[in-house]
Design a protein around this motif. Structure first.
Motif, PDB file in Angstrom:
ATOM      1  N   VAL A 154      20.572 -17.569   0.223  1.00  0.00           N
ATOM      2  CA  VAL A 154      19.620 -17.897  -0.825  1.00  0.00           C
ATOM      3  C   VAL A 154      19.586 -16.715  -1.784  1.00  0.00           C
ATOM      4  N   MET A 155      20.051 -16.919  -3.007  1.00  0.00           N
ATOM      5  CA  MET A 155      20.052 -15.862  -4.016  1.00  0.00           C
ATOM      6  C   MET A 155      19.330 -16.375  -5.248  1.00  0.00           C
ATOM      7  N   TRP A 156      18.047 -16.047  -5.318  1.00  0.00           N
ATOM      8  CA  TRP A 156      17.196 -16.505  -6.407  1.00  0.00           C
ATOM      9  C   TRP A 156      16.639 -15.316  -7.174  1.00  0.00           C
ATOM     10  N   SER A 157      15.922 -15.623  -8.245  1.00  0.00           N
ATOM     11  CA  SER A 157      15.396 -14.587  -9.131  1.00  0.00           C
ATOM     12  C   SER A 157      13.883 -14.701  -9.240  1.00  0.00           C
ATOM     13  N   ARG A 158      13.224 -13.569  -9.179  1.00  0.00           N
ATOM     14  CA  ARG A 158      11.794 -13.491  -9.457  1.00  0.00           C
ATOM     15  C   ARG A 158      11.548 -12.266 -10.330  1.00  0.00           C
ATOM     16  N   THR A 159      10.354 -12.209 -10.908  1.00  0.00           N
ATOM     17  CA  THR A 159       9.964 -11.078 -11.733  1.00  0.00           C
ATOM     18  C   THR A 159       8.637 -10.530 -11.231  1.00  0.00           C
ATOM     19  N   ALA A 160       8.294  -9.353 -11.698  1.00  0.00           N
ATOM     20  CA  ALA A 160       6.986  -8.795 -11.343  1.00  0.00           C
ATOM     21  C   ALA A 160       5.865  -9.697 -11.838  1.00  0.00           C
ATOM     22  N   ASP A 161       6.073 -10.345 -12.979  1.00  0.00           N
ATOM     23  CA  ASP A 161       5.050 -11.244 -13.528  1.00  0.00           C
ATOM     24  C   ASP A 161       4.747 -12.400 -12.579  1.00  0.00           C
ATOM     25  N   TYR A 162       5.757 -12.865 -11.881  1.00  0.00           N
ATOM     26  CA  TYR A 162       5.581 -13.965 -10.928  1.00  0.00           C
ATOM     27  C   TYR A 162       4.535 -13.590  -9.877  1.00  0.00           C
ATOM     28  N   TYR A 163       4.596 -12.374  -9.391  1.00  0.00           N
ATOM     29  CA  TYR A 163       3.651 -11.919  -8.366  1.00  0.00           C
ATOM     30  C   TYR A 163       2.301 -11.551  -8.974  1.00  0.00           C
ATOM     31  N   SER A 228      22.913 -23.830  21.262  1.00  0.00           N
ATOM     32  CA  SER A 228      24.284 -24.254  21.563  1.00  0.00           C
ATOM     33  C   SER A 228      25.232 -23.086  21.779  1.00  0.00           C
ATOM     34  N   GLY A 229      24.796 -21.883  21.397  1.00  0.00           N
ATOM     35  CA  GLY A 229      25.644 -20.705  21.530  1.00  0.00           C
ATOM     36  C   GLY A 229      26.251 -20.236  20.225  1.00  0.00           C
ATOM     37  N   ILE A 230      26.140 -21.032  19.169  1.00  0.00           N
ATOM     38  CA  ILE A 230      26.698 -20.610  17.884  1.00  0.00           C
ATOM     39  C   ILE A 230      25.711 -19.701  17.156  1.00  0.00           C
ATOM     40  N   ARG A 231      26.216 -19.035  16.101  1.00  0.00           N
ATOM     41  CA  ARG A 231      25.379 -18.143  15.305  1.00  0.00           C
ATOM     42  C   ARG A 231      25.415 -18.577  13.839  1.00  0.00           C
ATOM     43  N   THR A 232      24.283 -18.370  13.167  1.00  0.00           N
ATOM     44  CA  THR A 232      24.203 -18.524  11.716  1.00  0.00           C
ATOM     45  C   THR A 232      23.846 -17.174  11.118  1.00  0.00           C
ATOM     46  N   ASN A 233      24.667 -16.699  10.189  1.00  0.00           N
ATOM     47  CA  ASN A 233      24.338 -15.496   9.433  1.00  0.00           C
ATOM     48  C   ASN A 233      23.550 -15.901   8.187  1.00  0.00           C
ATOM     49  N   LEU A 234      22.395 -15.255   7.991  1.00  0.00           N
ATOM     50  CA  LEU A 234      21.497 -15.609   6.895  1.00  0.00           C
ATOM     51  C   LEU A 234      21.280 -14.418   5.969  1.00  0.00           C
ATOM     52  N   TYR A 235      21.380 -14.664   4.670  1.00  0.00           N
ATOM     53  CA  TYR A 235      21.056 -13.652   3.665  1.00  0.00           C
ATOM     54  C   TYR A 235      20.171 -14.302   2.617  1.00  0.00           C
ATOM     55  N   ALA A 236      19.065 -13.649   2.277  1.00  0.00           N
ATOM     56  CA  ALA A 236      18.145 -14.181   1.275  1.00  0.00           C
ATOM     57  C   ALA A 236      17.622 -13.049   0.412  1.00  0.00           C
ATOM     58  N   THR A 237      17.599 -13.274  -0.899  1.00  0.00           N
ATOM     59  CA  THR A 237      17.081 -12.255  -1.804  1.00  0.00           C
ATOM     60  C   THR A 237      16.489 -12.894  -3.051  1.00  0.00           C
ATOM     61  N   LEU A 238      15.528 -12.204  -3.642  1.00  0.00           N
ATOM     62  CA  LEU A 238      14.945 -12.607  -4.919  1.00  0.00           C
ATOM     63  C   LEU A 238      15.334 -11.642  -6.025  1.00  0.00           C
ATOM     64  N   THR A 239      16.365 -10.834  -5.783  1.00  0.00           N
ATOM     65  CA  THR A 239      16.776  -9.818  -6.737  1.00  0.00           C
ATOM     66  C   THR A 239      17.940 -10.269  -7.611  1.00  0.00           C
ATOM     67  N   ALA A 244      20.733 -19.161  -8.066  1.00  0.00           N
ATOM     68  CA  ALA A 244      22.000 -19.736  -7.626  1.00  0.00           C
ATOM     69  C   ALA A 244      21.731 -20.883  -6.650  1.00  0.00           C
ATOM     70  N   PRO A 245      22.615 -21.876  -6.571  1.00  0.00           N
ATOM     71  CA  PRO A 245      22.413 -22.946  -5.592  1.00  0.00           C
ATOM     72  C   PRO A 245      22.368 -22.386  -4.167  1.00  0.00           C
ATOM     73  N   VAL A 246      21.482 -22.932  -3.363  1.00  0.00           N
ATOM     74  CA  VAL A 246      21.457 -22.563  -1.945  1.00  0.00           C
ATOM     75  C   VAL A 246      22.822 -22.881  -1.344  1.00  0.00           C
ATOM     76  N   PHE A 247      23.319 -21.969  -0.527  1.00  0.00           N
ATOM     77  CA  PHE A 247      24.661 -22.098   0.040  1.00  0.00           C
ATOM     78  C   PHE A 247      24.556 -22.170   1.562  1.00  0.00           C
ATOM     79  N   ILE A 248      25.070 -23.243   2.137  1.00  0.00           N
ATOM     80  CA  ILE A 248      25.175 -23.356   3.598  1.00  0.00           C
ATOM     81  C   ILE A 248      26.602 -23.775   3.915  1.00  0.00           C
ATOM     82  N   GLU A 249      27.268 -22.990   4.737  1.00  0.00           N
ATOM     83  CA  GLU A 249      28.643 -23.280   5.151  1.00  0.00           C
ATOM     84  C   GLU A 249      28.679 -23.411   6.665  1.00  0.00           C
ATOM     85  N   VAL A 250      29.178 -24.538   7.144  1.00  0.00           N
ATOM     86  CA  VAL A 250      29.292 -24.787   8.585  1.00  0.00           C
ATOM     87  C   VAL A 250      30.761 -24.976   8.925  1.00  0.00           C
TER      88      VAL A 250
END
Length: 328
Positions: A154-163, A228-239, A244-250
């Motif tokens: 998840v790679m999105w954008s926020r500003t100080a004004d948002y908060y 099930s024993g599998i792993r998902t690597n997750l990265y998320a940022t508002l910087t 960008a579109p959410v990206f999920i790859e299996v």
């Protein structure tokens, strides 16, 4: 309106309430009868815009008329008090994500729903996206073999004004967290829905850009271990500079499924096939997706059919628990 219309009220008239209000107005068998917000200006504007009474507290709202459903669009730390009040009066509740600002508060909300005759539903609308539905069907079919592993971004954008416009968003007390609780929790929910129960989390959070504005994280990275024993690597940022579109790859034995707005499958021989296309979004907040309306319509359908709504408190508690595990 038909005499059989379900009577709805909305608590919290901020940004996401607009989506709920539009969905209510589009349903032929649902009638908006009142709104509620402690902020005088937001309450007055919503009441005037929709021609319904406005209330400053949920108790007076529920006491004033015979409500069937309350839509809760408040800050996270207000979910429990509002929903518990409605449930105690036998009023159904459709709650914006997350379930609550903490796991312990979420457990109290689940208990309130279990002791009520009313239904509690939670908005994880991205499960209704055509691309998500198609991906879930393909994974459940096993057509591409067993799942080897996954990654989500998840790679999105926020500003100080948002908060600064809504200070609760950047506080532990109000929100319960940052990017994981406000934005990436939708992706966390999709990952655990698509790939199964998450049994362990190893992760870290940081505030890389908004340290002078917020006390919660704007970036998180981690590894989710599934039953099930599998792993998902997750990265998320508002910087990021944009949404960008959410990206999920299996990755499966025989192919790789990629959800990045559209849903595509990549084969080992280099072929790529488009399986499902994204909804065409024209609103300013296109990153919210287009499936709130589908979820809300399905919630009302389940109420009329006297069926359990499938995204209830225990189901919503899964993603809340994963997000909170990062902080632990």
């Amino acid at each position: 309106m038909k005499s059989s219309a379900l009577r709805a009220g909305v608590v919290g008239c901020g940004d996401v309430a607009d989506v709920h209000l539009a969905a209510i107005l589009d349903l032929p068998d649902v009638e908006l009868i009142e709104v509620c917000d402690r902020n005088d200006e937001r309450r007055r504007q919503a009441a005037y815009r929709f021609g319904v009474p406005g209330h400053s507290d949920v108790e007076s709202m529920i006491a004033s008329q015979s409500l069937d459903v309350v839509h809760v669009c408040t800050p996270h730390n207000e979910h429990l008090a509002v929903a518990r009040c409605a449930l105690a009066h036998g009023v159904h509740v459709l709650l914006e994500k997350p379930l609550a600002e903490s796991v312990s508060t979420g457990e109290q909300l689940i208990a309130a729903a279990e002791s009520s005759s009313a239904t509690l539903g939670v908005c994880f609308q991205n499960r209704y996206n055509p691309t998500s539905v198609a991906m879930k069907s393909l994974l459940d079919s096993g057509d591409f073999g067993v799942v080897v592993g996954a990654r989500a971004q998840v790679m999105w954008s926020r500003t100080a004004d948002y908060y600064q416009a809504r200070p609760w968003r950047g506080s532990w007390a109000g929100s319960g967290g940052g990017v994981l609780m406000n934005q990436a929790i939708h992706t966390i929910d999709l990952v655990q829905w698509l790939l199964g129960e998450v049994t362990a989390v190893n992760g870290s959070t940081s505030t890389l850009l908004f340290g002078e504005t917020i006390e919660v994280e704007d970036t998180a990275v981690g590894v989710l271990e599934h039953a099930s024993g599998i792993r998902t690597n997750l990265y998320a940022t508002l910087t990021h500079f944009e949404h960008a579109p959410v990206f999920i790859e299996v990755t499966c034995e025989a192919a790789v499924l990629v959800l990045d707005g559209d849903l595509r499958v990549r084969f080992p021989d280099g072929r790529e096939q488009l399986l499902a296309e994204r909804d065409q979004i024209t609103t300013a907040r296109s990153y919210w997706g287009a499936s709130h309306e589908r979820l809300i319509a399905d919630f009302y359908r389940a109420l009329r059919a006297e069926e359990r709504f499938w995204i209830d408190g225990p189901e919503a508690a899964r993603s809340l628990g994963i997000a909170q595990a990062f902080y632990r």
